[in-house]
Design a protein around this motif. Structure first.
Motif, PDB file in Angstrom:
ATOM      1  N   ARG A 151       0.820  -1.217   0.000  1.00  0.00           N
ATOM      2  CA  ARG A 151       0.000   0.000   0.000  1.00  0.00           C
ATOM      3  C   ARG A 151       0.853   1.265   0.000  1.00  0.00           C
ATOM      4  N   SER A 152       2.116   1.141   0.476  1.00  0.00           N
ATOM      5  CA  SER A 152       2.979   2.322   0.506  1.00  0.00           C
ATOM      6  C   SER A 152       3.457   2.717  -0.875  1.00  0.00           C
ATOM      7  N   GLY A 153       3.457   1.777  -1.788  1.00  0.00           N
ATOM      8  CA  GLY A 153       3.968   2.041  -3.120  1.00  0.00           C
ATOM      9  C   GLY A 153       5.473   2.021  -3.202  1.00  0.00           C
ATOM     10  N   LYS A 154       6.164   1.768  -2.091  1.00  0.00           N
ATOM     11  CA  LYS A 154       7.626   1.725  -2.056  1.00  0.00           C
ATOM     12  C   LYS A 154       8.058   0.272  -1.823  1.00  0.00           C
ATOM     13  N   LEU A 155       8.347  -0.437  -2.914  1.00  0.00           N
ATOM     14  CA  LEU A 155       8.563  -1.883  -2.834  1.00  0.00           C
ATOM     15  C   LEU A 155      10.037  -2.274  -2.754  1.00  0.00           C
ATOM     16  N   ALA A 156      10.933  -1.465  -3.305  1.00  0.00           N
ATOM     17  CA  ALA A 156      12.357  -1.811  -3.347  1.00  0.00           C
ATOM     18  C   ALA A 156      13.002  -1.554  -1.993  1.00  0.00           C
ATOM     19  N   GLN A 157      14.331  -1.643  -1.962  1.00  0.00           N
ATOM     20  CA  GLN A 157      15.040  -1.463  -0.690  1.00  0.00           C
ATOM     21  C   GLN A 157      14.723  -0.109  -0.071  1.00  0.00           C
ATOM     22  N   GLY A 158      14.314  -0.166   1.213  1.00  0.00           N
ATOM     23  CA  GLY A 158      13.930   1.067   1.881  1.00  0.00           C
ATOM     24  C   GLY A 158      13.927   0.899   3.383  1.00  0.00           C
ATOM     25  N   PRO A 159      12.984   1.533   4.072  1.00  0.00           N
ATOM     26  CA  PRO A 159      12.992   1.533   5.535  1.00  0.00           C
ATOM     27  C   PRO A 159      12.776   0.166   6.172  1.00  0.00           C
ATOM     28  N   VAL A 160      12.049  -0.712   5.519  1.00  0.00           N
ATOM     29  CA  VAL A 160      11.808  -2.038   6.111  1.00  0.00           C
ATOM     30  C   VAL A 160      13.099  -2.864   6.069  1.00  0.00           C
ATOM     31  N   VAL A 161      13.865  -2.740   4.989  1.00  0.00           N
ATOM     32  CA  VAL A 161      15.174  -3.394   4.932  1.00  0.00           C
ATOM     33  C   VAL A 161      16.069  -2.845   6.038  1.00  0.00           C
ATOM     34  N   ALA A 162      16.033  -1.523   6.217  1.00  0.00           N
ATOM     35  CA  ALA A 162      16.847  -0.913   7.272  1.00  0.00           C
ATOM     36  C   ALA A 162      16.456  -1.439   8.648  1.00  0.00           C
ATOM     37  N   GLU A 163      15.154  -1.641   8.887  1.00  0.00           N
ATOM     38  CA  GLU A 163      14.708  -2.175  10.180  1.00  0.00           C
ATOM     39  C   GLU A 163      15.165  -3.626  10.352  1.00  0.00           C
ATOM     40  N   LEU A 164      15.121  -4.399   9.285  1.00  0.00           N
ATOM     41  CA  LEU A 164      15.619  -5.778   9.357  1.00  0.00           C
ATOM     42  C   LEU A 164      17.104  -5.776   9.697  1.00  0.00           C
ATOM     43  N   GLU A 165      17.870  -4.910   9.060  1.00  0.00           N
ATOM     44  CA  GLU A 165      19.309  -4.845   9.325  1.00  0.00           C
ATOM     45  C   GLU A 165      19.573  -4.450  10.778  1.00  0.00           C
ATOM     46  N   ALA A 215      24.661  -5.005  10.014  1.00  0.00           N
ATOM     47  CA  ALA A 215      24.079  -6.098   9.247  1.00  0.00           C
ATOM     48  C   ALA A 215      23.686  -5.522   7.900  1.00  0.00           C
ATOM     49  N   VAL A 216      24.114  -6.139   6.842  1.00  0.00           N
ATOM     50  CA  VAL A 216      23.851  -5.652   5.483  1.00  0.00           C
ATOM     51  C   VAL A 216      22.995  -6.694   4.772  1.00  0.00           C
ATOM     52  N   ALA A 217      21.794  -6.273   4.357  1.00  0.00           N
ATOM     53  CA  ALA A 217      20.877  -7.193   3.686  1.00  0.00           C
ATOM     54  C   ALA A 217      21.224  -7.290   2.206  1.00  0.00           C
ATOM     55  N   VAL A 218      21.191  -8.521   1.681  1.00  0.00           N
ATOM     56  CA  VAL A 218      21.446  -8.763   0.261  1.00  0.00           C
ATOM     57  C   VAL A 218      20.387  -9.724  -0.280  1.00  0.00           C
ATOM     58  N   SER A 219      20.491 -10.038  -1.567  1.00  0.00           N
ATOM     59  CA  SER A 219      19.396 -10.726  -2.249  1.00  0.00           C
ATOM     60  C   SER A 219      19.267 -12.204  -1.913  1.00  0.00           C
ATOM     61  N   ASN A 220      20.340 -12.877  -1.471  1.00  0.00           N
ATOM     62  CA  ASN A 220      20.228 -14.278  -1.046  1.00  0.00           C
ATOM     63  C   ASN A 220      21.484 -14.690  -0.286  1.00  0.00           C
ATOM     64  N   GLY A 221      21.464 -15.891   0.248  1.00  0.00           N
ATOM     65  CA  GLY A 221      22.571 -16.354   1.076  1.00  0.00           C
ATOM     66  C   GLY A 221      23.848 -16.594   0.304  1.00  0.00           C
ATOM     67  N   THR A 222      23.738 -17.062  -0.948  1.00  0.00           N
ATOM     68  CA  THR A 222      24.935 -17.254  -1.758  1.00  0.00           C
ATOM     69  C   THR A 222      25.610 -15.917  -2.043  1.00  0.00           C
ATOM     70  N   VAL A 223      24.803 -14.912  -2.366  1.00  0.00           N
ATOM     71  CA  VAL A 223      25.341 -13.570  -2.583  1.00  0.00           C
ATOM     72  C   VAL A 223      26.035 -13.062  -1.327  1.00  0.00           C
ATOM     73  N   ALA A 224      25.490 -13.398  -0.152  1.00  0.00           N
ATOM     74  CA  ALA A 224      26.134 -12.973   1.091  1.00  0.00           C
ATOM     75  C   ALA A 224      27.572 -13.486   1.156  1.00  0.00           C
ATOM     76  N   LEU A 225      27.797 -14.722   0.792  1.00  0.00           N
ATOM     77  CA  LEU A 225      29.147 -15.290   0.793  1.00  0.00           C
ATOM     78  C   LEU A 225      30.029 -14.630  -0.264  1.00  0.00           C
ATOM     79  N   VAL A 226      29.490 -14.490  -1.471  1.00  0.00           N
ATOM     80  CA  VAL A 226      30.252 -13.871  -2.558  1.00  0.00           C
ATOM     81  C   VAL A 226      30.637 -12.442  -2.185  1.00  0.00           C
ATOM     82  N   ALA A 227      29.674 -11.683  -1.647  1.00  0.00           N
ATOM     83  CA  ALA A 227      29.925 -10.288  -1.286  1.00  0.00           C
ATOM     84  C   ALA A 227      30.962 -10.178  -0.176  1.00  0.00           C
TER      85      ALA A 227
END
Length: 680
Positions: A24-38, A50-62
């Motif tokens: 309903r917010s219209g803001k679907l991409a990375q934003g305040p909810v990602v920040a709260e998760l981090e 804590a830095v959120a990324v797209s999946n666990g494999t990416v976490a290792l690569v990054a």
């Protein structure tokens, strides 16, 4: 009966409301909810970032890229993990080194220490199944060598070592895949106490931008969306309760599975906190059933399970020979891959479902046995039955009450001279009486609703044998015939090597003075007639034979030539007067010759590679070849395997390997051999 899955993904009202709010917010991409998760996850792990990324494999690569790893560097990890661990290291350009594991399935620090060298730049422990690796020991090794730690914590959200959370010992990499203890469908989190590493991670995940369209480094799109984070945020607050529920289920499983022979339940080393992403048991070589058998049992009980992992990562064809994979020896990891099986332990299980899992693994109760006949074979069955886990002999029956009492005392059973009382006291019966009684006693046992293991021969007449088969079918009872050599480990191996048989030679000779009350054909040769049928996989259509009486009223020596319906010819010899004991099977095939020595417990496979004549007339020639001696897949006394097989057939209502029909076939041939020899 509803299916119990290995894992269960349940999206509750909190997650639904949070996702709807983002939509309903219209803001679907990375934003305040990602920040709260981090923020909340960093607090959980006791680190500033804590830095959120797209999946666990990416976490290792990054993490590896943020630490600057590349070609020429080495990363030490475990081979016993999901392939993402290996793929991430390969993507960085570094070389993979494999350390072995401990019995708890985590990486062995001493094995790591032995691999550290000047090229080592990172150690990547895997907190497998939710159990932390020995981080104090690994941290000491890393600090002494001046290398970084990257924790593969994909399965270990909230796991702790003492007062520290995993993900706080180095750069922690977590997966938020749908089946994890904390999940959002797909996602990953990287934790660190290093400000510079955190800053570089944020740059790398956002195409190298700190400010829009100002590129500082070549980067990637590794962002997580607020839609995904909205699923995970409510679960962070519930993670302690989720872990407690999983731990309670694990404790109940461990208590219920205690004492099962050959099955090792997971243990938690002191000072480490397991979060039970998986509950993984180990099925040892001494277990009464294989891992595949256990899997089939669980499938029949409508219970899911997993094999994590059936092979080491680098043993798949796509990795074999890779120039940046060092195939270090890891025997404990190789063994684990053949033995592990994971059972459901997730937080959505009820106590009743956990109990159902326990019941399925334990299997139905082993049958109580009565042994009727306390002579030589009855005593052997009693002695060996004590070695079969959970198999109990309740009663020994013999008309000689003193003999019954003596055997019963030696195995801790009751005794009686009444056949009916013995039958009533057991679920299944071993009949080890003189063969002329098999027809009458076997029928009584089967008509009483008891399963029957009857010593060979099945009977002394074809009519009696057929009647036993008919009664067993009418009563829906197991009827197994005690051709015990079918369960000899050497024969088991031989049967695996049968390919294109041409001929067969079987010799069973030796000094058997105590067996002179029965003729040698029905006493000894019948074993080998049964083996010949099993090895050839065919039926006997013709036979020639001769027997001889030497020092008893019955035949002491018998030789038979058997012709099978598939063209195979077998030469069978049985003697109880030889001074040399021989029990050997020689199988000639088009490609080889297999020799099975039942006394030495050894199988040899002979292959002729080259032959040549050394003279023009062909009188002298030379051959050369190879002899292979395969390892036996099982060991132990054949009677133990026979009794275990009979018990399994009774419990699981399976047809035995040596059925009444098999016993009848061997009997018919042996009666024909004996009678034709006498007539000739």
């Amino acid at each position: 009966m509803s299916f119990i899955p290995i894992t269960s993904v349940v999206i509750g009202p909190e997650e639904e409301a949070a996702v709807l709010e983002v939509l309903r917010s219209g803001k679907l991409a990375q934003g305040p909810v990602v920040a709260e998760l981090e923020r909340s996850f960093a607090e959980l792990c006791g680190v500033p970032h804590a830095v959120a990324v797209s999946n666990g494999t990416v976490a290792l690569v990054a993490a590896l890229e943020a630490l600057g790893l590349g070609p020429g560097d080495e990363v030490i990890t475990t081979p016993f993990s999901f392939a993402a661990t290996l793929n991430a290291i390969l993507e960085s350009g570094a070389t993979v080194r494999f350390a072995d594991i401990r019995d708890d399935f985590t990486i062995d620090p001493e094995s790591v220490r032995a691999l550290v060298n000047e090229r080592t730049k990172a150690i990547m422990p895997v907190h497998l199944y939710g159990l932390p690796a020995d981080m104090p020991a690994l941290t000491a090794i890393a600090e002494a060598a001046g290398v970084r730690i990257v924790e593969d914590a994909a399965q270990a959200h909230g796991a702790r070592i003492g007062d520290r959370a995993v993900g706080s010992f180095g750069v922690g990499c977590f997966s938020l895949y749908a089946t994890k203890n904390l999940q959002c469908g797909e996602g990953g989190l990287i934790t660190t106490a290093d400000d510079a590493v955190a800053d570089r991670l944020r740059l790398l995940r956002n195409q190298g931008m700190r400010v829009r369209y100002q590129y500082e480094v070549p980067g990637h799109n590794w962002r997580l969306t607020d839609l995904q984070a909205a699923i995970a945020v409510p679960q962070v607050g519930r993670l302690a309760a989720t872990t407690a529920r999983r731990a309670a289920n694990a404790e109940r499983l461990t208590a219920g599975l205690a004492g099962l022979p050959g099955l090792a339940t997971p243990t938690v080393p002191e000072g480490r906190g397991h979060v039970w992403h998986q509950y993984t048991v180990r099925i040892g070589a001494d277990a009464p059933l294989t891992r595949d058998d256990l899997g089939k049992r669980l499938e029949q009980a409508e219970i899911g399970y997993g094999l994590y992992y059936p092979r080491l990562m680098h043993h798949y064809d796509c990795y074999v020979g890779h120039p940046r994979i060092a195939a270090d020896a890891t025997p404990r990891a190789e063994s684990a891959a053949t033995q592990v099986l994971s059972l459901p332990v997730h937080q959505h299980l009820s106590e009743g479902e956990v109990d159902r899992i326990v019941a399925a693994v334990r299997g139905p109760s082993m049958p109580d046995l009565a042994i009727i006949g306390a002579g030589i074979m009855g005593a052997n069955h009693g002695r060996v039955a004590r070695t079969v886990p959970d198999l109990t002999v309740t009663t020994v029956c013999d008309p000689d009450i003193d003999r019954a009492a003596a055997l019963a005392k030696s195995i801790g059973a009751g005794y009686t001279s009444s056949v009916d009382d013995a039958i009533a006291a057991a679920d299944a019966v071993v009949l080890a009486t003189p063969s002329e009684t098999h027809g009458e006693l076997g029928e009584r046992i089967l008509r009483s609703g008891r399963d029957l293991l009857i010593e060979k021969p099945i009977a002394t007449s074809v009519a009696d044998a057929r009647r036993l088969i008919d009664v067993a079918e009418q009563q829906d009872r197991i009827l197994m015939v005690g051709h015990v050599e079918r369960f000899n480990p050497v024969v088991t191996e031989l049967l695996q090597l049968v390919d294109d048989p041409i001929s067969l030679e079987i010799a069973r000779v030796g000094p058997y003075p105590n067996r002179a009350l029965a003729d040698v054909v029905l006493d000894l040769m019948i074993h080998d007639v049964d083996l010949a049928r099993a090895v050839t996989g065919a039926e006997i259509v013709e036979h020639r034979s001769m027997t001889r009486v030497v020092r008893s009223d019955e035949q002491d020596l018998a030789c038979a030539l058997l012709m099978f319906d598939n063209g195979v010819v077998a030469n069978v010899t049985a003697s109880r007067i030889s001074q040399n004991k021989v029990r050997r099977i020689t199988l000639t095939q088009r490609a080889n010759c297999v020799v099975a020595d039942l006394l030495r417990q050894q199988v040899e496979v002979h292959r002729i590679e080259h032959s040549e004549y050394l003279s023009e007339g062909g009188v002298r020639y030379r051959q050369s070849g190879l002899v292979e001696i395969p390892f036996l897949s099982q060991h132990g006394e054949p009677l133990m395997h026979e009794l275990r097989h009979f018990a399994d057939c009774v419990v699981n209502r399976r047809q035995p390997a040596v059925s009444g029909a098999d016993g009848l076939a061997a009997l018919e041939v042996c009666l024909g051999i004996r009678d034709s020899a006498l007539a000739g």
